[in-house]
Motif scaffolding. Structure first.
Motif, PDB file in Angstrom:
ATOM      1  N   ARG A 154      -4.416  -5.452 -15.501  1.00 50.03           N
ATOM      2  CA  ARG A 154      -3.435  -6.145 -14.652  1.00 50.03           C
ATOM      3  C   ARG A 154      -3.767  -5.890 -13.182  1.00 50.03           C
ATOM      4  O   ARG A 154      -3.154  -5.070 -12.513  1.00 50.03           O
ATOM      5  N   ARG A 155      -4.752  -6.609 -12.698  1.00 53.15           N
ATOM      6  CA  ARG A 155      -5.301  -6.414 -11.355  1.00 53.15           C
ATOM      7  C   ARG A 155      -4.268  -6.625 -10.259  1.00 53.15           C
ATOM      8  O   ARG A 155      -4.160  -5.825  -9.323  1.00 53.15           O
ATOM      9  N   ALA A 156      -3.484  -7.696 -10.319  1.00 56.85           N
ATOM     10  CA  ALA A 156      -2.494  -7.984  -9.272  1.00 56.85           C
ATOM     11  C   ALA A 156      -1.461  -6.856  -9.166  1.00 56.85           C
ATOM     12  O   ALA A 156      -1.107  -6.425  -8.066  1.00 56.85           O
ATOM     13  N   GLU A 157      -0.993  -6.364 -10.308  1.00 54.18           N
ATOM     14  CA  GLU A 157      -0.026  -5.268 -10.309  1.00 54.18           C
ATOM     15  C   GLU A 157      -0.670  -3.989  -9.770  1.00 54.18           C
ATOM     16  O   GLU A 157      -0.031  -3.217  -9.050  1.00 54.18           O
ATOM     17  N   ALA A 158      -1.942  -3.788 -10.112  1.00 46.65           N
ATOM     18  CA  ALA A 158      -2.663  -2.611  -9.624  1.00 46.65           C
ATOM     19  C   ALA A 158      -2.753  -2.653  -8.104  1.00 46.65           C
ATOM     20  O   ALA A 158      -2.469  -1.654  -7.429  1.00 46.65           O
ATOM     21  N   ILE A 159      -3.112  -3.795  -7.560  1.00 48.80           N
ATOM     22  CA  ILE A 159      -3.235  -3.936  -6.107  1.00 48.80           C
ATOM     23  C   ILE A 159      -1.883  -3.707  -5.432  1.00 48.80           C
ATOM     24  O   ILE A 159      -1.798  -3.024  -4.405  1.00 48.80           O
ATOM     25  N   GLU A 160      -0.831  -4.220  -6.017  1.00 51.72           N
ATOM     26  CA  GLU A 160       0.504  -4.043  -5.441  1.00 51.72           C
ATOM     27  C   GLU A 160       0.885  -2.557  -5.387  1.00 51.72           C
ATOM     28  O   GLU A 160       1.350  -2.055  -4.362  1.00 51.72           O
ATOM     29  N   ARG A 161       0.656  -1.834  -6.473  1.00 46.68           N
ATOM     30  CA  ARG A 161       1.010  -0.403  -6.518  1.00 46.68           C
ATOM     31  C   ARG A 161       0.113   0.422  -5.588  1.00 46.68           C
ATOM     32  O   ARG A 161       0.584   1.332  -4.912  1.00 46.68           O
ATOM     33  N   LEU A 162      -1.168   0.086  -5.560  1.00 46.96           N
ATOM     34  CA  LEU A 162      -2.083   0.816  -4.681  1.00 46.96           C
ATOM     35  C   LEU A 162      -1.754   0.572  -3.219  1.00 46.96           C
ATOM     36  O   LEU A 162      -1.913   1.457  -2.379  1.00 46.96           O
ATOM     37  N   SER A 163      -1.269  -0.616  -2.897  1.00 44.68           N
ATOM     38  CA  SER A 163      -0.856  -0.918  -1.525  1.00 44.68           C
ATOM     39  C   SER A 163       0.317  -0.035  -1.117  1.00 44.68           C
ATOM     40  O   SER A 163       0.372   0.458   0.014  1.00 44.68           O
ATOM     41  N   VAL A 164       1.246   0.154  -2.032  1.00 43.99           N
ATOM     42  CA  VAL A 164       2.379   1.046  -1.761  1.00 43.99           C
ATOM     43  C   VAL A 164       1.863   2.471  -1.565  1.00 43.99           C
ATOM     44  O   VAL A 164       2.253   3.168  -0.624  1.00 43.99           O
ATOM     45  N   ARG A 189      -4.529  12.715   1.414  1.00 46.23           N
ATOM     46  CA  ARG A 189      -5.586  12.488   0.407  1.00 46.23           C
ATOM     47  C   ARG A 189      -5.202  11.352  -0.527  1.00 46.23           C
ATOM     48  O   ARG A 189      -6.025  10.520  -0.884  1.00 46.23           O
ATOM     49  N   VAL A 190      -3.934  11.316  -0.927  1.00 45.23           N
ATOM     50  CA  VAL A 190      -3.450  10.255  -1.816  1.00 45.23           C
ATOM     51  C   VAL A 190      -3.574   8.900  -1.123  1.00 45.23           C
ATOM     52  O   VAL A 190      -4.081   7.935  -1.715  1.00 45.23           O
ATOM     53  N   ARG A 191      -3.141   8.811   0.136  1.00 51.92           N
ATOM     54  CA  ARG A 191      -3.219   7.537   0.861  1.00 51.92           C
ATOM     55  C   ARG A 191      -4.666   7.076   1.009  1.00 51.92           C
ATOM     56  O   ARG A 191      -4.971   5.893   0.831  1.00 51.92           O
ATOM     57  N   ARG A 192      -5.559   8.010   1.335  1.00 61.94           N
ATOM     58  CA  ARG A 192      -6.983   7.648   1.484  1.00 61.94           C
ATOM     59  C   ARG A 192      -7.582   7.175   0.168  1.00 61.94           C
ATOM     60  O   ARG A 192      -8.345   6.205   0.145  1.00 61.94           O
ATOM     61  N   ARG A 193      -7.261   7.868  -0.907  1.00 65.07           N
ATOM     62  CA  ARG A 193      -7.804   7.442  -2.207  1.00 65.07           C
ATOM     63  C   ARG A 193      -7.272   6.064  -2.571  1.00 65.07           C
ATOM     64  O   ARG A 193      -8.010   5.217  -3.070  1.00 65.07           O
ATOM     65  N   ALA A 194      -5.989   5.837  -2.345  1.00 64.36           N
ATOM     66  CA  ALA A 194      -5.404   4.520  -2.643  1.00 64.36           C
ATOM     67  C   ALA A 194      -6.101   3.434  -1.828  1.00 64.36           C
ATOM     68  O   ALA A 194      -6.404   2.354  -2.353  1.00 64.36           O
ATOM     69  N   ALA A 195      -6.383   3.716  -0.565  1.00 60.70           N
ATOM     70  CA  ALA A 195      -7.078   2.739   0.288  1.00 60.70           C
ATOM     71  C   ALA A 195      -8.475   2.451  -0.254  1.00 60.70           C
ATOM     72  O   ALA A 195      -8.910   1.287  -0.291  1.00 60.70           O
ATOM     73  N   ARG A 196      -9.187   3.490  -0.693  1.00 62.47           N
ATOM     74  CA  ARG A 196     -10.528   3.291  -1.287  1.00 62.47           C
ATOM     75  C   ARG A 196     -10.448   2.457  -2.566  1.00 62.47           C
ATOM     76  O   ARG A 196     -11.274   1.569  -2.785  1.00 62.47           O
ATOM     77  N   GLU A 197      -9.456   2.742  -3.392  1.00 65.76           N
ATOM     78  CA  GLU A 197      -9.296   1.977  -4.640  1.00 65.76           C
ATOM     79  C   GLU A 197      -8.957   0.520  -4.339  1.00 65.76           C
ATOM     80  O   GLU A 197      -9.444  -0.389  -5.013  1.00 65.76           O
ATOM     81  N   LEU A 198      -8.158   0.292  -3.319  1.00 63.47           N
ATOM     82  CA  LEU A 198      -7.831  -1.087  -2.910  1.00 63.47           C
ATOM     83  C   LEU A 198      -9.069  -1.828  -2.461  1.00 63.47           C
ATOM     84  O   LEU A 198      -9.283  -2.990  -2.837  1.00 63.47           O
TER      85      LEU A 198
END
Length: 170
Positions: free
Chosen positions: A119-129, A152-161
Motif C-alpha cells: 500500500r504505497r500511498a498509505e506508506a507515503i502518507e504515514r512516512l510524511s507524518v 533520527r526518526v525524522r531523517r529515516r522517514a525522509a530517506r524512506e520517502l
C-alpha cells in the motif's frame, strides 16, 4: 544522555536484560521500563528489541507500565515488522496516541508496514507524518533542544520517502 551513549550503557543494557530474563525477579518490571529508555539510545541493539518485542503483549497488561504503554506499542510494532509480520505490526502501531512523543516513530514503522503490505500511498502518507512529527522550532534548534532519537526518526522517514518517490522537502 552522555551515559546512554557510553560503554556504561552497554553494560546497563546487559544488566537489565539479565534481570528481565528471570520471570520472578522483583525488579523485572522496572528493568523493562529502563530497557524502553535505552532502546531510544540504542536503536540497533537487536537483543534489546527482541526481548521487549517477545514480552510486548505481557508488558501491555502490566499496570506498572501504563505510563510507557505507547513506547511498548512502538517497540512491539517494530519487532513484529522486523520478524515479517507487517499486518500485526500495523495493528499495534495504530494504537499509539497521536500526541505522544513516540507517535512519529510509530508512523515511521507503520509506513514501512504499509509498504510491505503493498500500500504505497498509505506508506507515503504515514512516512510524511513521521518526517515532520515533533520537529523542533528554530528557537529550540538554536538552543540545542533537539531530541536526538526523534531527529533520527525524522531523517529515516525522509530517506524512506525519497526512496519511495514520495518527495520530501525540509
Amino acid at each position: 544522555p552522555v551515559f546512554l551513549n557510553s560503554p556504561m550503557a552497554a553494560r546497563a543494557t546487559e544488566v537489565f536484560l539479565g534481570i528481565v530474563a528471570v520471570p520472578e525477579h522483583e525488579h523485572r518490571t522496572m528493568a523493562f521500563a529502563w530497557l524502553l529508555m535505552l532502546r531510544r539510545e540504542r536503536p540497533d541493539d537487536v537483543e534489546l528489541l527482541r526481548t521487549i518485542g517477545e514480552q510486548g503483549e505481557a508488558l501491555l497488561e502490566d499496570e506498572m507500565l501504563v505510563g510507557v504503554r505507547d513506547d511498548v506499542l512502538v517497540a512491539l510494532g517494530e519487532h513484529r515488522l522486523r520478524t515479517g509480520q507487517p499486518a500485526a505490526a500495523l495493528a499495534v502501531l495504530q494504537q499509539v496516541s497521536e500526541g505522544h512523543a513516540s507517535y512519529g516513530e510509530a508512523q515511521l514503522f507503520a509506513g514501512l508496514s504499509e509498504e510491505r503490505l503493498g500500500r504505497r500511498a498509505e506508506a507515503i502518507e504515514r512516512l510524511s507524518v513521521a518526517a515532520t512529527s515533533g520537529a523542533p522550532t528554530r528557537r529550540e534548534r538554536r538552543k540545542g533542544q533537539v531530541d536526538a532519537h526523534e531527529e533520527r526518526v525524522r531523517r529515516r522517514a525522509a530517506r524512506e520517502l525519497e526512496r519511495l518517490g514520495g518527495g520530501y522537502a525540509r
